[in-house]
Design a protein around this motif. Structure first.
Motif, short mmCIF file in Angstrom:
data_model
loop_
_atom_site.label_atom_id
_atom_site.label_comp_id
_atom_site.label_asym_id
_atom_site.label_seq_id
_atom_site.Cartn_x
_atom_site.Cartn_y
_atom_site.Cartn_z
N UNK A 197 0.75 -1.33 -0.07
CA UNK A 197 -0.14 -0.02 -0.18
C UNK A 197 0.76 1.07 0.06
N UNK A 198 2.01 1.10 0.88
CA UNK A 198 2.92 2.19 0.86
C UNK A 198 3.61 2.57 -0.42
N UNK A 199 3.98 1.30 -1.10
CA UNK A 199 4.60 1.43 -2.26
C UNK A 199 3.82 2.18 -3.37
N UNK A 200 2.41 1.71 -3.35
CA UNK A 200 1.39 2.07 -4.32
C UNK A 200 1.32 3.69 -4.38
N UNK A 249 3.70 14.02 -13.95
CA UNK A 249 2.61 14.36 -14.79
C UNK A 249 2.62 15.92 -14.93
N UNK A 250 2.73 16.29 -13.66
CA UNK A 250 2.77 17.88 -13.80
C UNK A 250 3.91 18.58 -14.51
N UNK A 251 5.22 17.99 -14.19
CA UNK A 251 6.26 18.44 -14.96
C UNK A 251 6.12 18.21 -16.24
N UNK A 252 5.53 17.24 -16.81
CA UNK A 252 5.26 16.91 -18.22
C UNK A 252 4.35 18.04 -18.90
N UNK A 253 3.48 18.16 -18.22
CA UNK A 253 2.46 19.35 -18.56
C UNK A 253 3.15 20.92 -18.59
N UNK A 285 4.60 9.94 -7.14
CA UNK A 285 5.60 10.22 -8.25
C UNK A 285 4.97 10.38 -9.47
N UNK A 286 4.05 9.77 -10.12
CA UNK A 286 3.29 9.64 -11.22
C UNK A 286 2.71 10.99 -11.10
N UNK A 287 1.97 11.57 -10.20
CA UNK A 287 1.56 12.98 -10.34
C UNK A 287 2.57 13.74 -10.26
N UNK A 288 3.62 13.98 -9.69
CA UNK A 288 4.72 14.97 -9.84
C UNK A 288 5.13 15.00 -11.15
#
Length: 67
Positions: free
Chosen positions: A14-17, A28-32, A23-26
């Motif tokens: 759960x912690x890993x997920x 995605x923000x950087x890519x946008x 990380x995915x959210x960050x």
């Protein structure tokens, strides 16, 4: 496998997920943000190209005018 081991393992995943989601959210923000920067640079480049073409025409006209 004992229940406590299974429960601890589930908590670990759960912690890993959650870490992966964060990380995915960050990322995605950087890519946008990067995409927005590229689009702005394209607009600026086109503006400079347009200005350059106008100046070339002006110089060409002035060169022919004085010949």
């Amino acid at each position: 496998m004992r229940y406590t081991d299974s429960s601890a393992n589930a908590k670990k995943w759960e912690v890993e997920l959650q870490t992966l989601k964060n990380n995915n959210s960050r990322l995605t923000g950087a890519l946008q943000e990067s995409t927005a920067n590229v689009e702005e640079w394209k607009r600026q480049l086109q503006s400079l190209k347009d200005e350059n073409n106008k100046m070339k025409l002006k110089v060409s006209f002035n060169a022919h005018f004085y010949l």
